[in-house]
Design an enzyme around this catalytic site. Structure first.
Site, PDB file in Angstrom:
ATOM      1  N   LYS A 112      -4.082  -9.722   9.062  1.00  0.00           N
ATOM      2  CA  LYS A 112      -2.802  -9.395   8.416  1.00  0.00           C
ATOM      3  C   LYS A 112      -2.033  -8.360   9.242  1.00  0.00           C
ATOM      4  CE  LYS A 112      -2.725  -6.169   4.991  1.00  0.00           C
ATOM      5  NZ  LYS A 112      -1.761  -5.063   5.125  1.00  0.00           N
ATOM      6  N   ASN A 113      -2.707  -7.280   9.599  1.00  0.00           N
ATOM      7  CA  ASN A 113      -1.985  -6.178  10.238  1.00  0.00           C
ATOM      8  C   ASN A 113      -1.608  -6.465  11.689  1.00  0.00           C
ATOM      9  OD1 ASN A 113      -1.986  -4.849   7.867  1.00  0.00           O
ATOM     10  ND2 ASN A 113      -3.582  -3.365   8.390  1.00  0.00           N
ATOM     11  N   ARG A 157       6.174  -2.417   3.184  1.00  0.00           N
ATOM     12  CA  ARG A 157       6.667  -1.400   4.122  1.00  0.00           C
ATOM     13  C   ARG A 157       6.793  -1.898   5.549  1.00  0.00           C
ATOM     14  NH1 ARG A 157       6.301   3.551   3.143  1.00  0.00           N
ATOM     15  NH2 ARG A 157       5.931   3.910   5.341  1.00  0.00           N
ATOM     16  N   CYS A 209       4.199   4.940  -1.110  1.00  0.00           N
ATOM     17  CA  CYS A 209       3.423   3.880  -1.741  1.00  0.00           C
ATOM     18  C   CYS A 209       2.188   4.491  -2.369  1.00  0.00           C
ATOM     19  CB  CYS A 209       3.093   2.773  -0.762  1.00  0.00           C
ATOM     20  SG  CYS A 209       1.738   3.165   0.310  1.00  0.00           S
ATOM     21  N   ARG A 237       3.886   8.244   3.418  1.00  0.00           N
ATOM     22  CA  ARG A 237       4.099   7.339   4.545  1.00  0.00           C
ATOM     23  C   ARG A 237       5.530   7.356   5.098  1.00  0.00           C
ATOM     24  NH1 ARG A 237       1.014   1.802   3.308  1.00  0.00           N
ATOM     25  NH2 ARG A 237       0.917   1.725   5.565  1.00  0.00           N
ATOM     26  N   ASP A 270      -8.893   1.910   6.345  1.00  0.00           N
ATOM     27  CA  ASP A 270      -8.853   0.658   5.583  1.00  0.00           C
ATOM     28  C   ASP A 270     -10.241   0.169   5.153  1.00  0.00           C
ATOM     29  OD1 ASP A 270      -6.124   0.649   5.764  1.00  0.00           O
ATOM     30  OD2 ASP A 270      -6.015  -0.833   7.374  1.00  0.00           O
ATOM     31  N   ARG A 316      -2.201  -9.658  -1.398  1.00  0.00           N
ATOM     32  CA  ARG A 316      -1.368  -9.236  -0.268  1.00  0.00           C
ATOM     33  C   ARG A 316      -2.153  -9.320   1.028  1.00  0.00           C
ATOM     34  NH1 ARG A 316       1.694  -3.734  -0.856  1.00  0.00           N
ATOM     35  NH2 ARG A 316       2.211  -4.509   1.198  1.00  0.00           N
TER      36      ARG A 316
END
Ligand code: EPU
Length: 417
Positions: free
Chosen positions: A22-23, A92, A116, A121, A304, A396
């Site tokens: 994802k990132n 974001r 968030c 952030r 994470d 997500r």
């Protein structure tokens, strides 16, 4: 709204395959803006954050099609330079379109993302970098307005290693005139993945993956076909799933070297990890040993993975101290873990976890993406039934996690609330 029902106590076994990251995919999608033409991105995870990014790109004029795992993005007509609040507030990372739009069109207007669940952030480092490249930046009505006829290379020293900031500046500097040097850059594998894509597009970037990145600007970039790297956080989550259930699983399509900090901690905690021909076997011990961790920028222990590791420590032999150094509010899962009977006390950015013999299943609520994963892991280890609600956070960032876990023998189902 959906929720997950888990009946804990099953040892996981079998093989699971990790999806694309994802990132890594999010900035890669934003980078397509830099080059008009048709890009093809493969190994894309099927996730809500990806859909949001697609909506952002479409709102800018891109034509996007694909079946989920292969996405074709035609960036030819990206002529709208405004990303609205409605889209940016849901994710974001969509702020990363600002630099590419500015580099391609000389101006952009992008909603400022708010705080968030895990922290404030801010994006001050992104804006500081764009200003150093010569952009005029104004904040009005909740939007960042940026202008620059031609971005110009500069030396940028980040106040802290920022993943998004490093990615953002790498993209913008690729089309700037002259050399940009990013100092105190973040070193995450997702940055290296984005740099590989940009280099394939024609960018001249050296040093991605170290704390100094040099970019020689070029006048144009070309569209590419690019395969996204595997998701190291999803892979790490499965490793802990094996550890917490005393299971024995094989994980395919992962890059173990991206998870060194986690691997060393798990091995010290008694978990067997064997990498054989690209498939990683993870075997949990009968009783896990307690381990202290401190989250740090890569190659340190990833923030994470902090929540998932904490779930594991709740059933360890002894006490562990978990320090969160990246985000100021990333312990929201603690109060939910207490509902399982975990013994955790928090002081400032540090949590002391005293291992208990057994967790007991409970109704709990997910508060953010990685907290959701933490609660599922606790549910897998707990006696009895766990109900995890608000799993839209999970959708997500984890592709079909309940199906993948069920494939490993977990008793887990998704039901409509
Ligand atoms: N920071 C600033 N100013 C900035 C930028 C960052 O103060 O301009 C601070 C942040 O507030 C934070 C620290 O610097 O305290 C690090 O933030 P970073 O910019 O590295 O994080 P990010 O780019 O916003 C990415 C991931 C996160 C992950 C962090 C840290 C994406 C889309 N998101 O966020 O992933 O936790 O790096 O590794 O890549 C997740 O996937 O669950 C997730 C939150």
């Amino acid at each position: 709204m959906d929720k997950l029902i888990i009946r804990g106590g099953r040892k996981l076994s079998g093989e699971v395959s990790v999806s694309g990251s994802k990132n890594a995919a999010l900035p890669i999608f934003c980078a397509t803006i830099l080059a008009p033409g048709l890009h093809e991105i493969s190994n894309v995870p099927f996730l809500r954050d990806i859909n949001t990014t697609i909506k952002v790109l479409e709102s800018l004029g891109a034509v996007v099609e694909g079946n989920g795992h292969v996405v074709r993005i035609d960036a030819t007509n990206v002529n709208n330079v405004e990303a609205t609040y409605d889209l940016v507030k849901t994710m974001r990372a969509s702020v990363l379109v600002l630099g590419p739009l500015l580099a391609r069109h000389g101006r952009a207007r992008v909603s400022l993302p708010g705080g968030c669940a895990i922290g404030a952030r801010p994006i001050d480092q992104h804006l500081k970098g764009l200003k150093a490249l010569g952009a005029e930046i104004n904040l009005t009505h909740g939007y960042v307005e940026a202008k620059a006829r031609q971005l110009k290379g500069a030396r940028i020293n980040f106040d802290m290693p920022t993943v998004g900031g490093t990615e953002h500046l790498m993209m913008a500097a690729s089309l700037a005139k002259g050399e940009t040097v990013l100092e105190n850059a973040a070193r995450e594998p997702e940055i290296v993945d984005l740099a590989s894509m940009l280099i394939q597009m024609g960018a001249r970037i050296e040093g991605a993956g170290t704390d100094t990145i040099r970019i020689q600007g070029v006048s144009e970039l070309s569209p590419v076909s690019y395969r996204v790297m595997p998701d190291r956080i999803e892979a790490g989550t499965f490793m802990i799933a094996a550890a917490i259930t005393a299971g024995d699983i094989r994980i395919a399509n992962m890059q173990l070297e991206h998870l060194d900090a986690l691997v060393f901690k798990l091995q010290d905690a008694g978990v067997d990890i064997i990498n054989k021909e690209g498939v990683v076997r993870v075997k949990g011990p009968k009783k896990i040993r307690s381990m202290n961790i401190k989250t740090r920028p890569y190659p340190g222990f990833p923030t994470d993975m902090q929540a998932q590791f904490m779930a594991l420590m709740t059933v360890a032999d002894g006490a562990s101290v978990i320090a969160e150094n990246i985000f100021e509010n990333r312990f929201m899962h603690v109060s939910e873990l207490l509902r399982f009977g975990a013994d955790i006390t928090v002081e400032g950015n540090s949590a002391t976890v005293k291992g208990v013999k057994k967790l007991s299943g409970a109704p709990v609520m997910a508060t953010d993406l990685r907290a959701s994963a933490c609660l599922i892991l606790a549910g897998l280890a707990a006696e009895g039934e766990t109900e995890v609600s608000r799993i839209y956070h999970l959708d997500r960032g984890y592709e079909s996690i309940e199906k993948k876990l069920a494939g490993l023998g977990a008793d887990i189902v998704r039901v409509k609330e």
